[in-house]
Design a protein around this motif. Structure first.
Motif, PDB file in Angstrom:
ATOM      1  N   SER A 212     -32.365 -56.102   7.219  1.00  0.00           N
ATOM      2  CA  SER A 212     -33.451 -55.758   8.146  1.00  0.00           C
ATOM      3  C   SER A 212     -33.300 -54.339   8.668  1.00  0.00           C
ATOM      4  O   SER A 212     -34.291 -53.608   8.807  1.00  0.00           O
ATOM      5  CB  SER A 212     -33.480 -56.712   9.347  1.00  0.00           C
ATOM      6  N   GLY A 213     -32.058 -53.947   8.958  1.00  0.00           N
ATOM      7  CA  GLY A 213     -31.803 -52.574   9.408  1.00  0.00           C
ATOM      8  C   GLY A 213     -32.213 -51.584   8.328  1.00  0.00           C
ATOM      9  O   GLY A 213     -32.870 -50.564   8.602  1.00  0.00           O
ATOM     10  N   ALA A 214     -31.855 -51.895   7.084  1.00  0.00           N
ATOM     11  CA  ALA A 214     -32.167 -51.002   5.970  1.00  0.00           C
ATOM     12  C   ALA A 214     -33.675 -50.950   5.717  1.00  0.00           C
ATOM     13  O   ALA A 214     -34.219 -49.900   5.363  1.00  0.00           O
ATOM     14  CB  ALA A 214     -31.430 -51.479   4.717  1.00  0.00           C
ATOM     15  N   VAL A 215     -34.346 -52.074   5.923  1.00  0.00           N
ATOM     16  CA  VAL A 215     -35.804 -52.127   5.732  1.00  0.00           C
ATOM     17  C   VAL A 215     -36.490 -51.259   6.795  1.00  0.00           C
ATOM     18  O   VAL A 215     -37.402 -50.482   6.487  1.00  0.00           O
ATOM     19  CB  VAL A 215     -36.320 -53.589   5.785  1.00  0.00           C
ATOM     20  N   ALA A 216     -36.028 -51.369   8.034  1.00  0.00           N
ATOM     21  CA  ALA A 216     -36.617 -50.566   9.115  1.00  0.00           C
ATOM     22  C   ALA A 216     -36.431 -49.077   8.815  1.00  0.00           C
ATOM     23  O   ALA A 216     -37.348 -48.265   9.009  1.00  0.00           O
ATOM     24  CB  ALA A 216     -35.967 -50.935  10.452  1.00  0.00           C
ATOM     25  N   HIS A 217     -35.259 -48.726   8.317  1.00  0.00           N
ATOM     26  CA  HIS A 217     -34.921 -47.352   7.949  1.00  0.00           C
ATOM     27  C   HIS A 217     -35.884 -46.862   6.851  1.00  0.00           C
ATOM     28  O   HIS A 217     -36.467 -45.774   6.954  1.00  0.00           O
ATOM     29  CB  HIS A 217     -33.469 -47.381   7.443  1.00  0.00           C
ATOM     30  N   ALA A 218     -36.083 -47.706   5.832  1.00  0.00           N
ATOM     31  CA  ALA A 218     -36.959 -47.332   4.712  1.00  0.00           C
ATOM     32  C   ALA A 218     -38.414 -47.228   5.166  1.00  0.00           C
ATOM     33  O   ALA A 218     -39.129 -46.299   4.790  1.00  0.00           O
ATOM     34  CB  ALA A 218     -36.834 -48.372   3.590  1.00  0.00           C
ATOM     35  N   ARG A 219     -38.831 -48.167   6.004  1.00  0.00           N
ATOM     36  CA  ARG A 219     -40.220 -48.170   6.491  1.00  0.00           C
ATOM     37  C   ARG A 219     -40.523 -46.947   7.340  1.00  0.00           C
ATOM     38  O   ARG A 219     -41.650 -46.453   7.364  1.00  0.00           O
ATOM     39  CB  ARG A 219     -40.482 -49.437   7.324  1.00  0.00           C
ATOM     40  N   ALA A 220     -39.482 -46.462   8.004  1.00  0.00           N
ATOM     41  CA  ALA A 220     -39.668 -45.279   8.846  1.00  0.00           C
ATOM     42  C   ALA A 220     -39.656 -43.997   8.022  1.00  0.00           C
ATOM     43  O   ALA A 220     -39.713 -42.898   8.573  1.00  0.00           O
ATOM     44  CB  ALA A 220     -38.562 -45.243   9.911  1.00  0.00           C
ATOM     45  N   GLY A 221     -39.558 -44.128   6.700  1.00  0.00           N
ATOM     46  CA  GLY A 221     -39.601 -42.942   5.841  1.00  0.00           C
ATOM     47  C   GLY A 221     -38.249 -42.264   5.693  1.00  0.00           C
ATOM     48  O   GLY A 221     -38.175 -41.114   5.244  1.00  0.00           O
ATOM     49  N   LEU A 222     -37.162 -42.980   6.076  1.00  0.00           N
ATOM     50  CA  LEU A 222     -35.841 -42.339   6.067  1.00  0.00           C
ATOM     51  C   LEU A 222     -35.066 -42.554   4.767  1.00  0.00           C
ATOM     52  O   LEU A 222     -33.923 -42.113   4.645  1.00  0.00           O
ATOM     53  CB  LEU A 222     -35.031 -42.822   7.279  1.00  0.00           C
ATOM     54  N   GLY A 223     -35.685 -43.260   3.833  1.00  0.00           N
ATOM     55  CA  GLY A 223     -35.070 -43.363   2.504  1.00  0.00           C
ATOM     56  C   GLY A 223     -34.281 -44.619   2.248  1.00  0.00           C
ATOM     57  O   GLY A 223     -34.275 -45.550   3.050  1.00  0.00           O
ATOM     58  N   PRO A 224     -33.597 -44.640   1.101  1.00  0.00           N
ATOM     59  CA  PRO A 224     -32.940 -45.856   0.626  1.00  0.00           C
ATOM     60  C   PRO A 224     -31.595 -46.153   1.283  1.00  0.00           C
ATOM     61  O   PRO A 224     -30.983 -45.274   1.889  1.00  0.00           O
ATOM     62  CB  PRO A 224     -32.726 -45.565  -0.858  1.00  0.00           C
ATOM     63  N   THR A 225     -31.159 -47.390   1.125  1.00  0.00           N
ATOM     64  CA  THR A 225     -29.825 -47.840   1.550  1.00  0.00           C
ATOM     65  C   THR A 225     -29.250 -48.654   0.398  1.00  0.00           C
ATOM     66  O   THR A 225     -29.999 -49.313  -0.323  1.00  0.00           O
ATOM     67  CB  THR A 225     -29.945 -48.758   2.797  1.00  0.00           C
ATOM     68  N   LEU A 226     -27.946 -48.574   0.244  1.00  0.00           N
ATOM     69  CA  LEU A 226     -27.265 -49.374  -0.781  1.00  0.00           C
ATOM     70  C   LEU A 226     -26.350 -50.379  -0.082  1.00  0.00           C
ATOM     71  O   LEU A 226     -25.407 -49.988   0.603  1.00  0.00           O
ATOM     72  CB  LEU A 226     -26.449 -48.455  -1.699  1.00  0.00           C
ATOM     73  N   ILE A 227     -26.681 -51.643  -0.241  1.00  0.00           N
ATOM     74  CA  ILE A 227     -25.886 -52.706   0.398  1.00  0.00           C
ATOM     75  C   ILE A 227     -25.140 -53.476  -0.688  1.00  0.00           C
ATOM     76  O   ILE A 227     -25.722 -53.818  -1.717  1.00  0.00           O
ATOM     77  CB  ILE A 227     -26.805 -53.665   1.189  1.00  0.00           C
ATOM     78  N   GLU A 228     -23.866 -53.720  -0.443  1.00  0.00           N
ATOM     79  CA  GLU A 228     -23.096 -54.555  -1.365  1.00  0.00           C
ATOM     80  C   GLU A 228     -22.779 -55.855  -0.650  1.00  0.00           C
ATOM     81  O   GLU A 228     -21.997 -55.867   0.310  1.00  0.00           O
ATOM     82  CB  GLU A 228     -21.802 -53.832  -1.770  1.00  0.00           C
ATOM     83  N   ALA A 229     -23.426 -56.929  -1.063  1.00  0.00           N
ATOM     84  CA  ALA A 229     -23.227 -58.227  -0.421  1.00  0.00           C
ATOM     85  C   ALA A 229     -22.201 -59.002  -1.247  1.00  0.00           C
ATOM     86  O   ALA A 229     -22.464 -59.388  -2.381  1.00  0.00           O
ATOM     87  CB  ALA A 229     -24.544 -58.982  -0.343  1.00  0.00           C
ATOM     88  N   CYS A 230     -21.015 -59.195  -0.664  1.00  0.00           N
ATOM     89  CA  CYS A 230     -19.928 -59.838  -1.409  1.00  0.00           C
ATOM     90  C   CYS A 230     -19.992 -61.349  -1.264  1.00  0.00           C
ATOM     91  O   CYS A 230     -19.891 -61.897  -0.154  1.00  0.00           O
ATOM     92  CB  CYS A 230     -18.580 -59.326  -0.907  1.00  0.00           C
ATOM     93  N   ALA A 231     -20.198 -62.005  -2.376  1.00  0.00           N
ATOM     94  CA  ALA A 231     -20.268 -63.461  -2.395  1.00  0.00           C
ATOM     95  C   ALA A 231     -19.347 -63.946  -3.510  1.00  0.00           C
ATOM     96  O   ALA A 231     -18.473 -63.205  -3.961  1.00  0.00           O
ATOM     97  CB  ALA A 231     -21.710 -63.902  -2.626  1.00  0.00           C
ATOM     98  N   MET A 232     -19.509 -65.155  -3.940  1.00  0.00           N
ATOM     99  CA  MET A 232     -18.732 -65.646  -5.073  1.00  0.00           C
ATOM    100  C   MET A 232     -19.569 -66.609  -5.880  1.00  0.00           C
ATOM    101  O   MET A 232     -20.266 -67.451  -5.308  1.00  0.00           O
ATOM    102  CB  MET A 232     -17.453 -66.338  -4.573  1.00  0.00           C
TER     103      MET A 232
END
Ligand SMILES: Cc1ncc(C[n+]2csc(CCOP(=O)(O)OP(=O)(O)O)c2C)c(N)n1
Ligand SMILES: [Mg+2]
Length: 314
Positions: A212-232
């Protein structure tokens, strides 16, 4: 963080688990999402209906459900029925209906979809809209060139896109640790001067908050985010995998962190749900999946008219 009812989140996770079990029994080639449901639900649940998604193949059926595609439609498409949205032409889990703004893979090749997602983000920017794109991909797919091309262009043009690596520890039998040289995918963000974040992919609340934080950032025109979600990946690469390449203790250890169990424990501890409420959700999900399967099974198979002129062959 978008306001999503905690019981709705639980229902989404439970539906993912139940759908997976259904398809595992249906096909020995099914790639199970077991253990990764929190990444899929957390990545896609907080979006607007006009946003676009490009889901990793593992979990794409659940991504469609999170986007609001009816279970019956997901089922008819995966069973390859004529009434499925691909009319039985493409492997049903790798392409959701475009009506729900789902960008599919359309072939079994892993990687190009990430660049389609960046293309969608470019289109949004050129049209001056404020939608975003969320693209998920595996740890193995992260070693393809496509991700670097997509990151470079998205960073340079500040495109409204969020890249979420669904790191499930393996690419078939190759350990992610080994293939990634024990490095973090999120760290790569630094090379593109964008934000990178490595998070616990077993906890749906953590994934939802981070995305959600990354989406808000992108929606505000601030560009991409790279998230690594560690699961198994709790099961094999596919249903018939005998998993000779890994110690059974590994998955057993990760089962303690099962995303459903984590949310369940939290809801019970906070008094937001009782064991009975959660059991009732699981049994209603079970009935809905059974019903969808029954309805889909009764649909006709595609015929030659679905492959003829104007379709696959000109
Ligand atoms: C370009 C390409 N190379 C190889 C394959 C064969 N293949 C299918 S699934 C898979 C594993 C991919 O690993 P990862 O991206 O981590 O996804 P996971 O299966 O773990 O969800 C591979 C190598 C493929 N489909 N496409
Ligand atoms: Mg993987």
């Amino acid at each position: 963080v978008p306001r999503i009812d905690c019981l709705d989140l639980y229902r989404l996770l439970a539906t993912g688990r139940r759908l997976g079990a259904e398809f595992m029994s249906w096909s020995p080639g099914w790639h199970s999402t077991e253990g990764e449901e929190a990444v899929v639900v957390g990545a896609f649940a907080g979006l607007r209906a006009t946003d676009y998604i490009a889901p990793h193949y593992r979990g794409a059926e659940l991504a469609s459900f999170v986007r609001g595609v009816p279970l019956r439609d997901i089922m008819t498409n995966i069973l390859g029925k004529a009434s499925g949205f691909s009319r039985g032409r493409v492997r049903g889990e790798i392409c959701g209906p475009p009506s729900h703004r789902i960008i599919g893979m359309y072939t079994g090749v892993l990687g190009p979809q990430i660049t389609y997602a960046a293309g969608a983000a470019l289109a949004i920017k050129l049209r001056g809209e404020d939608d975003v794109v969320i693209c998920t991909f595996g740890d193995g797919t992260a070693n393809r060139g496509d991700i670097h091309e997509a990151l470079a262009m998205s960073a340079m043009l500040s495109l409204p896109i969020v890249f979420v690596c669904q790191n499930n520890g393996y690419a078939v039998s190759t350990r992610a640790e080994h293939a990634l040289n024990r490095a973090s995918i999120a760290e790569r963000a630094r090379g593109y001067n964008i934000i990178g974040e490595r998070i616990d992919g077993m906890d749906v609340d953590v994934v939802l908050r981070s995305v959600s934080g990354a989406v808000a950032h992108a929606r505000a025109g601030l560009g991409p985010t790279l998230i690594e979600a560690c699961a198994m990946r709790l099961g094999g690469h596919f249903a018939s995998d005998d998993e000779r390449y890994r110690d059974p203790a590994e998955a057993a250890m990760w089962r303690e962190k099962d995303p459903l169990a984590i949310l369940e424990r939290r809801l019970l501890a906070d008094g937001r749900a009782t064991a009975e409420t959660l059991a009732a959700i699981r049994s209603s999900v079970d009935e809905q999946v059974r019903q969808a399967r029954r309805e889909a099974e009764s649909e006709p198979e595609p015929g030659s008219e679905d492959l003829g002129a104007g379709c696959v062959y000109a």
